[in-house]
Design a protein around this motif. Structure first.
Motif, PDB file in Angstrom:
ATOM      1  N   GLU A 223       0.793  -1.184   0.054  1.00 16.92           N
ATOM      2  CA  GLU A 223       0.232  -0.067  -0.034  1.00 16.92           C
ATOM      3  C   GLU A 223       0.682   1.267  -0.136  1.00 16.92           C
ATOM      4  O   GLU A 223       0.595   2.167  -0.754  1.00 16.92           O
ATOM      5  CB  GLU A 223      -0.694   0.029   1.308  1.00 16.92           C
ATOM      6  CG  GLU A 223      -1.901  -1.051   1.039  1.00 16.92           C
ATOM      7  CD  GLU A 223      -2.840  -1.404   2.460  1.00 16.92           C
ATOM      8  OE1 GLU A 223      -3.508  -2.254   2.517  1.00 16.92           O
ATOM      9  OE2 GLU A 223      -2.516  -0.300   3.512  1.00 16.92           O
ATOM     10  N   LEU A 224       2.084   1.412   0.986  1.00 10.35           N
ATOM     11  CA  LEU A 224       2.851   2.482   0.993  1.00 10.35           C
ATOM     12  C   LEU A 224       3.459   2.710  -0.302  1.00 10.35           C
ATOM     13  O   LEU A 224       3.646   3.890  -0.919  1.00 10.35           O
ATOM     14  CB  LEU A 224       3.771   2.145   2.005  1.00 10.35           C
ATOM     15  CG  LEU A 224       3.199   2.183   3.543  1.00 10.35           C
ATOM     16  CD1 LEU A 224       4.316   1.588   4.631  1.00 10.35           C
ATOM     17  CD2 LEU A 224       2.511   3.592   3.842  1.00 10.35           C
ATOM     18  N   SER A 234      -1.540   7.381   1.544  1.00 16.03           N
ATOM     19  CA  SER A 234      -1.584   5.909   1.742  1.00 16.03           C
ATOM     20  C   SER A 234      -2.872   5.176   2.566  1.00 16.03           C
ATOM     21  O   SER A 234      -3.250   4.215   2.365  1.00 16.03           O
ATOM     22  CB  SER A 234      -0.412   5.387   2.760  1.00 16.03           C
ATOM     23  OG  SER A 234      -0.491   6.010   4.015  1.00 16.03           O
TER      24      SER A 234
END
Length: 366
Positions: A223-224, A234
């Motif tokens: 995700e990051l 994020s």
């Protein structure tokens, strides 16, 4: 208020698998509410909220009921927006239908493929970043068409029209440079003109990274990384395995928990998606608790008690007197009666700013 999220994606990214899993959740929810009628391309899914069960227990005990009051959770409306392919802005595929549906939602959820499967043809999709950019490009091109249809007012002394045209010009220049409308810096008084234009890229976005079961453990890292790669926060990206969500949707609640434990995951992808949708859109819930039902209500963060009362019924705003409010933790220890006796219930006026988890009883005049 109802939260509506439009699900978009290119072919073979797993969008249908994810949406069908949502429909299974919907069926379990609607089973308790036989009066509900849902269109085939809309899934109304309850927002998981463990507070409701605790509220119900306290109401049963404090009111000497022989049954638990029904739990009515807040809901999210997921809309399966079909027909997106490159060229949708020109009406290719189901482009026009796609664009009209997307104008009606609060947020757009991009489903992008981040898994490998030799059995699923990767037609029309390249990689997660390119898939996301393809969808965004279609929305920007459609917005440019909308803006180019606006007529130049020419020489006019009407200040309101001049302000409107200034916003149109600013948006057109920014989107032409590939900047979505939601990122264009506008004064608060200019926001109303954006709403009037119903631009697609003014919608807040979420991104579902459809990952394999094996990669789900690295979800936070993925995700990051993706958020940084495409330039979003994020909090707007969630890693989900549509395959796992499909399997979870067919299990009982206890079996779902056991399955997630086996996978080493605390929450389902759907739960994390809903939480991120609330965070992205700036939403919170307040609670009501009584013999008839215990219920969660969705509101915008920062609204007043009077505005919140209107979510229950529009007449409540006109006849608002006050709001009796108790903190959730105090309520589950005491219930309404004892909370009043011990001075834990606060009487708040119309300008009180609501907080997430407030347990409320509105006092309304006639």
């Amino acid at each position: 208020m109802n939260l509506s999220v439009g699900i978009v994606g290119l072919p073979n990214v797993g969008k249908s698998t994810l949406f069908n899993a949502l429909l299974m959740r919907q069926q379990a929810y609607v089973a308790n509410f036989p009066f509900a009628t849902i269109e085939p391309n809309i899934g109304v899914v309850p927002v998981p909220d463990s507070r409701l069960a605790k509220l119900a227990e306290i109401v049963k005990f404090s009111e000497n009921l022989d049954h638990l009051p029904p739990e009515v959770p807040a809901t999210v409306e997921f809309i399966d927006i079909a027909g997106l392919i490159a060229g949708a802005h020109k009406g290719e595929g189901l482009g026009n239908k796609f664009l009209s549906h997307i104008r009606e939602v609060d947020a757009v959820c991009h489903v992008v493929r981040a898994f490998s499967d030799p059995d699923i043809v990767k037609e029309g999709t390249v990689d997660p970043k390119t898939d996301f950019e393809t969808i965004e490009t279609e929305l920007k091109l459609a917005d440019l068409q909308t803006l180019e249809k606006q007529k130049d007012p020419g020489n006019t002394s009407d200040k309101e029209i001049l302000k409107w045209w200034g916003v149109v010009t600013k948006l057109k220049e920014s989107i032409s440079q590939s900047k979505p409308a939601r990122e264009v810096e506008l004064l608060s008084e200019e926001q109303k003109y954006v709403k009037q234009l119903s631009l697609l890229t003014s919608k807040l976005i979420l991104v579902c990274l459809n990952v394999s079961e094996e990669d789900l453990h690295e979800g936070n890292k993925l995700e990051l990384s993706f958020a940084k790669e495409v330039g979003v926060h994020s909090s707007q990206v969630v890693a989900i395995s549509a395959k796992i969500e499909s399997e979870l949707s067919s299990l009982s609640e206890s079996d779902q928990s056991a399955y997630l434990d086996d996978l080493g995951i605390k929450e389902s992808g759907l739960e994390r998606l809903i939480k991120k949708a609330f965070e992205t859109l700036g939403l919170i819930t307040f609670l009501t608790a009584g013999e008839k039902e215990v219920r969660a209500w969705t509101i915008k963060n920062g609204i007043t008690a009077q505005e919140a009362s209107g979510v229950i019924h529009t007449d409540f705003m006109k006849n608002f007197i006050k709001a009796d409010i108790v903190d959730y933790e105090d309520f589950i220890k005491l219930g309404w009666k004892r909370a009043r006796e011990e001075g834990k219930v606060r009487s708040e006026g119309k300008d009180y700013i609501m907080k997430d988890g407030d347990v409320v009883e509105f006092k309304i005049g006639t």
